[in-house]
Design a protein around this motif. Structure first.
Motif, PDB file in Angstrom:
ATOM      1  N   LEU A  72       0.829  -1.206   0.000  1.00  0.00           N
ATOM      2  CA  LEU A  72       0.000   0.000   0.000  1.00  0.00           C
ATOM      3  C   LEU A  72       0.863   1.255   0.000  1.00  0.00           C
ATOM      4  O   LEU A  72       1.936   1.286   0.598  1.00  0.00           O
ATOM      5  N   THR A  73       0.350   2.282  -0.679  1.00  0.00           N
ATOM      6  CA  THR A  73       0.997   3.595  -0.686  1.00  0.00           C
ATOM      7  C   THR A  73      -0.031   4.644  -0.273  1.00  0.00           C
ATOM      8  O   THR A  73      -1.164   4.308   0.099  1.00  0.00           O
ATOM      9  N   HIS A  74       0.352   5.893  -0.389  1.00  0.00           N
ATOM     10  CA  HIS A  74      -0.565   6.981   0.007  1.00  0.00           C
ATOM     11  C   HIS A  74      -1.885   6.898  -0.735  1.00  0.00           C
ATOM     12  O   HIS A  74      -2.931   7.320  -0.233  1.00  0.00           O
ATOM     13  N   GLU A  75      -1.868   6.332  -1.948  1.00  0.00           N
ATOM     14  CA  GLU A  75      -3.121   6.239  -2.712  1.00  0.00           C
ATOM     15  C   GLU A  75      -4.125   5.316  -2.037  1.00  0.00           C
ATOM     16  O   GLU A  75      -5.322   5.383  -2.324  1.00  0.00           O
ATOM     17  N   ASP A  76      -3.643   4.452  -1.167  1.00  0.00           N
ATOM     18  CA  ASP A  76      -4.522   3.475  -0.528  1.00  0.00           C
ATOM     19  C   ASP A  76      -5.027   3.927   0.840  1.00  0.00           C
ATOM     20  O   ASP A  76      -5.739   3.170   1.503  1.00  0.00           O
ATOM     21  N   VAL A  77      -4.629   5.112   1.283  1.00  0.00           N
ATOM     22  CA  VAL A  77      -5.114   5.588   2.580  1.00  0.00           C
ATOM     23  C   VAL A  77      -6.604   5.887   2.424  1.00  0.00           C
ATOM     24  O   VAL A  77      -6.978   6.719   1.595  1.00  0.00           O
ATOM     25  N   PRO A  78      -7.468   5.209   3.186  1.00  0.00           N
ATOM     26  CA  PRO A  78      -8.904   5.326   2.921  1.00  0.00           C
ATOM     27  C   PRO A  78      -9.472   6.718   3.194  1.00  0.00           C
ATOM     28  O   PRO A  78     -10.413   7.150   2.525  1.00  0.00           O
ATOM     29  N   GLY A  79      -8.933   7.398   4.175  1.00  0.00           N
ATOM     30  CA  GLY A  79      -9.517   8.673   4.574  1.00  0.00           C
ATOM     31  C   GLY A  79      -8.504   9.798   4.495  1.00  0.00           C
ATOM     32  O   GLY A  79      -7.838   9.985   3.472  1.00  0.00           O
ATOM     33  N   ALA A  80      -8.395  10.543   5.608  1.00  0.00           N
ATOM     34  CA  ALA A  80      -7.467  11.665   5.635  1.00  0.00           C
ATOM     35  C   ALA A  80      -6.048  11.163   5.386  1.00  0.00           C
ATOM     36  O   ALA A  80      -5.657  10.114   5.879  1.00  0.00           O
ATOM     37  N   LYS A  81      -5.293  11.902   4.608  1.00  0.00           N
ATOM     38  CA  LYS A  81      -3.934  11.463   4.258  1.00  0.00           C
ATOM     39  C   LYS A  81      -2.901  11.935   5.290  1.00  0.00           C
ATOM     40  O   LYS A  81      -1.749  11.557   5.216  1.00  0.00           O
ATOM     41  N   PHE A  82      -3.323  12.815   6.194  1.00  0.00           N
ATOM     42  CA  PHE A  82      -2.379  13.412   7.146  1.00  0.00           C
ATOM     43  C   PHE A  82      -2.922  13.274   8.562  1.00  0.00           C
ATOM     44  O   PHE A  82      -4.132  13.245   8.783  1.00  0.00           O
ATOM     45  N   TYR A  83      -2.000  13.223   9.520  1.00  0.00           N
ATOM     46  CA  TYR A  83      -2.378  13.141  10.930  1.00  0.00           C
ATOM     47  C   TYR A  83      -1.367  13.945  11.731  1.00  0.00           C
ATOM     48  O   TYR A  83      -0.347  14.413  11.190  1.00  0.00           O
ATOM     49  N   GLY A  84      -1.620  14.090  13.006  1.00  0.00           N
ATOM     50  CA  GLY A  84      -0.658  14.766  13.876  1.00  0.00           C
ATOM     51  C   GLY A  84      -1.278  15.052  15.232  1.00  0.00           C
ATOM     52  O   GLY A  84      -2.501  15.111  15.359  1.00  0.00           O
ATOM     53  N   LEU A  85      -0.441  15.222  16.264  1.00  0.00           N
ATOM     54  CA  LEU A  85      -0.937  15.480  17.613  1.00  0.00           C
ATOM     55  C   LEU A  85      -1.546  16.871  17.726  1.00  0.00           C
ATOM     56  O   LEU A  85      -2.579  17.057  18.345  1.00  0.00           O
ATOM     57  N   GLU A  86      -0.863  17.855  17.168  1.00  0.00           N
ATOM     58  CA  GLU A  86      -1.361  19.230  17.290  1.00  0.00           C
ATOM     59  C   GLU A  86      -1.812  19.786  15.944  1.00  0.00           C
ATOM     60  O   GLU A  86      -2.760  20.553  15.877  1.00  0.00           O
ATOM     61  N   HIS A  87      -1.092  19.435  14.876  1.00  0.00           N
ATOM     62  CA  HIS A  87      -1.496  19.809  13.516  1.00  0.00           C
ATOM     63  C   HIS A  87      -1.376  18.572  12.647  1.00  0.00           C
ATOM     64  O   HIS A  87      -0.378  17.856  12.730  1.00  0.00           O
ATOM     65  N   ALA A  88      -2.369  18.346  11.797  1.00  0.00           N
ATOM     66  CA  ALA A  88      -2.327  17.158  10.935  1.00  0.00           C
ATOM     67  C   ALA A  88      -1.463  17.459   9.720  1.00  0.00           C
ATOM     68  O   ALA A  88      -1.943  17.685   8.609  1.00  0.00           O
ATOM     69  N   ASP A  89      -0.136  17.472   9.947  1.00  0.00           N
ATOM     70  CA  ASP A  89       0.787  17.810   8.854  1.00  0.00           C
ATOM     71  C   ASP A  89       1.642  16.624   8.432  1.00  0.00           C
ATOM     72  O   ASP A  89       2.473  16.739   7.531  1.00  0.00           O
ATOM     73  N   GLN A  90       1.476  15.474   9.088  1.00  0.00           N
ATOM     74  CA  GLN A  90       2.342  14.340   8.801  1.00  0.00           C
ATOM     75  C   GLN A  90       1.593  13.330   7.929  1.00  0.00           C
ATOM     76  O   GLN A  90       0.526  12.847   8.312  1.00  0.00           O
ATOM     77  N   PRO A  91       2.124  12.994   6.746  1.00  0.00           N
ATOM     78  CA  PRO A  91       1.423  12.052   5.880  1.00  0.00           C
ATOM     79  C   PRO A  91       1.453  10.639   6.451  1.00  0.00           C
ATOM     80  O   PRO A  91       2.471  10.218   7.010  1.00  0.00           O
ATOM     81  N   VAL A  92       0.333   9.937   6.308  1.00  0.00           N
ATOM     82  CA  VAL A  92       0.294   8.529   6.715  1.00  0.00           C
ATOM     83  C   VAL A  92       1.363   7.770   5.936  1.00  0.00           C
ATOM     84  O   VAL A  92       2.105   6.970   6.493  1.00  0.00           O
ATOM     85  N   LEU A  93       1.406   8.036   4.628  1.00  0.00           N
ATOM     86  CA  LEU A  93       2.488   7.559   3.766  1.00  0.00           C
ATOM     87  C   LEU A  93       2.835   8.715   2.851  1.00  0.00           C
ATOM     88  O   LEU A  93       1.942   9.455   2.395  1.00  0.00           O
TER      89      LEU A  93
END
Lengths: 765, 328
Positions: A72-93
């Motif tokens: 799987l790559t970023h194309e397979d992330v079902p929902g939001a592509k980014f996450y983070g504790l304070e800002h969602a700036d980190q890509p899942v992949l």
């Protein structure tokens, strides 16, 4: 209800930990031991580059391998592509670029861990390498620096302004200080097992610090409602902040949902160094002004923290460095600017002490310089400026519970010093004699036990060239989450008859990460309910959030929640007892059935720091620790032996003496490690020592015996008057050790960790 | 890790034949270095020939010296009464290396044949002439704190990590080798190479050559010998610099001396210039310092390790000074 006899293992007792014997015997099940029949193994492909565009990803060669179930790559992330504790700036992949060496790019599930690793290696990624931004000072302060993220390189800038800019000082000392990148170095690598559920959701068993904040980040990325992402805490092998950010949680869940099979991911040791955040390296410039008799007039400081590639908890770390940047000292005029900057170095975030550690090393170094400039002892300069209850911090916040710093320093200084060195005094090179023999020396030539000397069993000296030094360090740490965070915990307590005996079940989502909370929860239930038999249920998300096992907060907040739930249960039992006088607790439970209550507990509200002035009551509790370090230094070879660490800490109320002493010993050791050994070596954005062979944590030969004095001046706002205890020792031991090495060598030593060449080169040219 | 076959050799000749006949084969001793490199992708042998259980695990007394089997474990060698009595420098070097767990499995020959260390050698995503000849040296302009100050080349600046080998080089050890062409011996000091333009080769051994034993010659004055290791941590860390020395005094004069340095070069560094400077001269601190400086005149420190020159000099002086005091 008849009055129960007090239980013997309640609050204040050294109650044994249910996990303790298992861990010592090697029988404790850690997250890496999780197993389900038919499970798959996940592996992660990571970027070899600190900064690059991704031009293409070809998963075909990996998918073609027998035994591979998903790539799987970023194309397979079902929902939001980014996450983070304070800002969602980190890509899942990684999507179209990578921003640090080790950033996840693709994930694989296969029927064998080795197959999964080979498949990950078979994924073809075409990178276009970019120049890496690796200088945090430039990233923070130079507008011409290339951007790591489009919004700018400054993650947070927090000023603190109090009084007026410096004037009226008779003595001024300045200094520039640097702190290297420390790793949490936990022993249990990142690990978890994701199990797909019949309802389309996922059950995740994982070693983490905060189940609910994990869930809150995982669910959007999986495009699932929160109730379909259920987490259970798996055995945690240490945390120290490194498990506050996500690692393999979303990846394993994606692979499990895609394959319909349970998927386990365990990082190797080297991968673990790339799989979690580290302590922010810091560059700090300080100026202290004082009267001739050593009373602080003003403090100016610029603090730059390297946040690395993603936000993580950098904003809160900056808040701590700024608000506590002066230390526990009274000073009218303060001018602080604290920054965290994005770079292409590894992301930095939570680690024990959380921003207060770096500042503490700098302000304590400054206090020693000021003492020298004023002709005062290190203890006296600190006593003259020490805060106490009623003091006002630079943020305007008034310390409204006991803060007896001057008395703590007095007690520390009065502690006996360790015995004379196990070698002849400077100038005499001959060893031996009855005195040496009497001190338990080993060897055939009456030479001192090398373990007592700098260099240890490397036998680099028999005492020649060795000088002794003594140094002091003082630290102040905020306990619990600050700056307006809704910081709470939830506890469910049920009392019932089990096997004819009253039994209490305590259920929270609080993560036992090695600190001993599982014992403390049971102790509180025993004390509040008068019930001997208590079980602490496994932590999971079927009960409300407990908040994070960080910021020294769980005894306070989850302890408070357990206490509140127990009190609610007790009130109901008392009502039943009033209606049915003369019955024992067992008889009441037999007649009326189980009694269960759930309670949330919040500490006092706090407010964010004003973004311009840095003013505000941002902290709910403040804790002090003071250290004295005694070192022997071989100045010819630059080797340091810490002979003794002594500490005085005010914990408000001791809940479990044995666990508390363990916390103070461990925090002090981690601070010693930062002073002398521990640093992730970075060069051009690359980590050069991702192993426990090359990343040096203190061994038992590096850690000296400790002398402790633990004070109990209660905080009236906290449950039982307790004060969080895990972090403060980590702050003050580092500057104490550094000060002792300075005292032994006469060197400035403006950077930690202090390396042999920092000492030996200076002495021999 | 890539797939590999495993063979437990029944005798040395079988082991040699098995490796010699297969270009991708490698000997496996304690595995404390090779297996790490296999995990990292630095090494990828397709056949491992396990020599750790060959009957080469004895320490035998020779004419005043010792013959140490290649499979003798580091812990056992350090504890051997004759080693402790005749060659204390070797016992101490062994005990200052690695950790107790590692010493319990590491073998004598495996210790000698550890690869040189460099973070870029271990990171397969970076160029390295030792790992991929001709790919370049990432340490040039990179992180060089642990690297060589003596005998390096533009192609490689890595250092040899063994403590044991430094002591053995000082003791004039001889290595017994069984190869496809038969048995031979060579001085340990000649086993190792400087990197030159072929840093992929740490030693002069050919493929299939198996070290059978290490012979320590009769050297009575080695009873007064010492090993000093300067490192960042009190246990389980590699030498920044180390010194192995044996000193033979005649009144206030140096009758004879053996001196070798660790952590400074691609091989254990026998300090022949310093030895020549010392022999016949006074056993004084000044003389020790001059000798160390004579040896280090050839030092070419890198930007990250200039400290090693002074540190080595100080360690040499301190070691010789202590030995001289013992002798009075």
């Amino acid at each position: 209800m008849k009055t129960e006899t007090r239980t013997s293992l309640g609050v204040g007792a050294s109650a044994p930990r249910p996990d303790g014997a298992l861990k010592v015997a090697g029988a404790f099940a850690y997250a890496s031991d999780l197993w389900l029949d038919g499970m798959l193994w996940g592996a992660t492909l990571r970027s070899p580059h600190p900064s690059a565009w991704i031009r293409s990803i070809d998963v075909g060669p990996a998918l073609a391998l027998p035994g591979v179930f998903a790539v799987l790559t970023h194309e397979d992330v079902p929902g939001a592509k980014f996450y983070g504790l304070e800002h969602a700036d980190q890509p899942v992949l990684a999507v179209d670029q990578v921003r640090y060496q080790g950033e996840p790019v693709a994930i694989v599930a296969a029927d064998h861990p080795e197959t999964a690793r080979r498949a990950a290696a078979a994924v073809v990624v075409e990178y276009e390498v970019r120049a890496a931004v690796t200088d945090a000072r430039r990233a923070a302060l130079d507008p011409a620096c290339p951007l790591v993220h489009p919004g700018g390189n400054v993650v947070r800038h927090q000023p603190v302004r109090a009084g007026s800019a410096g004037s009226g000082a008779e003595v001024v000392v300045t200094g520039e200080y640097e702190v290297g990148m420390q790793d949490q170095a936990f022993l249990g690598p990142e690990a978890g097992l994701a199990v797909p559920a019949d309802d389309g959701g996922v059950d995740l068993y994982v070693a983490t610090q905060w189940l609910h904040v994990d869930r809150d980040q995982i669910a959007p990325c999986l495009a699932l409602p929160e109730d379909k992402v259920r987490l259970t805490l798996a055995g945690v092998g240490g945390a120290f902040g490194a498990r506050e950010d996500l690692s393999m949680q979303i990846h394993a869940s994606m692979l499990a949902l895609r394959t319909g099979r349970p998927v386990k991911i365990v990082y190797g040791r080297e991968e673990s160094f790339f799989g979690h955040v580290h302590r922010h390296p810091a560059w700090m410039r300080y100026e202290h002004g004082a009267t001739a008799d050593g009373r602080l007039v003003y403090v100016k400081a610029e603090i730059v923290l390297d946040g690395g590639a993603y936000c993580s908890s950098s904003p809160a770390v900056v808040g701590n460095a700024a608000s506590l940047g002066v230390g526990p000292y009274e000073v009218e005029n303060v001018w602080i600017d604290a920054y965290a900057a994005y770079t292409n170095n590894p992301p930095c975030g939570a680690m024990r002490g959380f921003g207060a550690v770096q500042a503490c090393y700098a302000y304590e170094s400054q206090m020693d310089r000021l003492a020298a400039a004023c002709g005062l002892s290190p203890v006296e300069i600190r006593v003259r400026n020490a805060v106490s209850q009623g003091s006002r911090l630079a943020t305007g916040q008034v310390i409204d519970s006991p803060a007896p710093l001057a008395a703590m320093l007095g007690e520390l200084a009065a502690m006996p010093l360790p015995g004379p060195p196990a070698y002849a005094p400077s100038g005499s090179r001959r060893q031996g004699g009855s005195g040496a023999r009497a001190r338990g020396m080993i060897g055939t030539r009456e030479e001192p036990d090398p373990r007592r000397l700098p260099g240890g069993v490397g036998r680099t000296t028999r005492g020649e060239g060795v000088r002794r030094g003594v140094g002091y360090g003082v630290g102040i740490k905020n306990i619990c989450f600050s700056e307006g965070f809704d910081d709470y915990s939830t506890a469910r307590v049920r009392v019932e008859l089990l096997g004819g005996e009253p039994h209490a079940l305590v259920h929270t989502a609080a993560a036992e990460v090695g600190q001993g909370l599982v014992a403390v929860q049971a102790q509180i239930a025993r004390t509040e309910l008068g019930v001997d038999r208590v079980t602490v249920a496994p932590a999971d998300t079927s009960v409300g959030s407990a908040g994070s096992s960080s910021a020294s907060r769980q005894s306070y907040v989850t302890g408070g929640a357990v206490k509140a739930a127990c009190e609610a249960v007790r009130r109901r039992l008392e009502a039943l007892a009033a209606a049915d006088p003369g019955l024992s607790l067992g008889e009441l439970l037999d007649r009326y059935g189980p009694v269960e209550e759930t309670r949330e507990y919040r500490h006092r509200p706090t407010v964010p720091l004003d973004p311009v002035t840095g003013q505000g009551d941002s902290h709910t509790q403040l804790a002090l620790c003071v250290h004295r370090a005694v070192v022997d230094v071989d100045v010819e070879l630059g080797l340091v032996k810490v002979v003794e660490l002594a500490a005085v800490q005010d914990v408000g109320r001791i809940l479990n003496p044995l666990a508390l002493e363990g916390q103070i010993h461990g925090g002090s050791a981690q601070g010693l490690g930062l002073a002398l050994l521990e640093e992730i070596q970075m060069r051009d954005g690359r980590v050069l020592n991702p192993s426990f062979t090359d990343y040096l944590i203190p061994t038992i030969l590096d850690m000296p015996p400790m002398r402790l004095s633990i004070l109990e001046n209660p905080d009236p706002n906290a449950p039982y008057g307790l004060r969080g205890a895990g972090e403060p020792p980590t702050l003050s031991s580092t500057p104490a050790v550094a000060a002792a090495v300075r005292a032994a060598t006469g060197l400035a030593l403006p950077r930690v960790p202090i390396r042999p060449e920092d000492i030996a080169l200076a002495h021999t040219g | 890790m890539i797939p590999f076959e495993y063979l437990r050799a029944g005798d040395p000749a079988e082991a040699v034949a098995a490796v010699a006949g297969r270009p991708g084969a490698a000997f496996l001793g304690g595995g404390t270095n090779l297996v790490d490199h296999m995990k990292l992708g630095v090494a990828g042998p397709d056949l491992l020939v396990d020599v750790s259980r060959l009957p080469l695990d004895r320490v035998e007394e020779t004419a005043g010296g010792l013959r140490i089997g290649a499979a003798v474990r580091n812990s056992d060698l350090a504890a051997h009464p004759l080693v402790r009595e005749r060659y204390p420098v070797l016992a101490r070097a062994l005990l200052s290396g690695a950790s107790g767990q590692l010493r319990n499995v590491a073998t004598t020959a495996g210790n000698l044949l550890q690869r040189t260390r460099c973070p870029y050698f271990q990171d397969v995503t970076t160029p390295c002439n030792k790992r991929v000849p001709g790919s370049g040296c990432s340490a040039a302009g990179g992180y060089t704190r642990y690297h060589a100050i003596l005998g390096a080349s533009e192609h490689c600046v890595a250092t040899h990590p063994s403590d044991m080998a430094v002591a053995m080089v000082a003791l004039d050890a001889v290595v017994a080798v069984l190869g496809p062409g038969g048995a031979r011996t060579l001085p340990l000091a000649e086993l190792y190479r400087l990197p030159g333009d072929a840093p992929q080769r740490d030693t002069v051994l050919e493929h299939g050559d198996l070290i059978i034993a290490v012979e320590l010659p009769h050297l009575p004055f080695a009873r007064r010998s010492a090993y000093r290791k300067v490192r960042d941590r009190a246990s389980f860390s590699f030498a920044l610099v180390s010194v192995a020395a044996a000193l033979d005094l005649d009144g206030g004069l140096v009758r004879d001396v053996r001196l070798a340095l660790g952590g400074v070069a691609h091989k254990p560094w026998r300090a022949t210039r310093a030895e020549a400077e010392l022999r016949g001269g006074p056993a004084t601190e000044d003389a020790f310092r001059r000798a160390a400086e004579a040896e280090l005149a050839a030092a070419r420190p890198l930007p990250g390790n200039a400290f090693k020159v002074a540190m080595t000099r100080n360690a040499v002086v301190a070691t010789l000074r202590a030995l001289a005091e013992e002798g009075r």
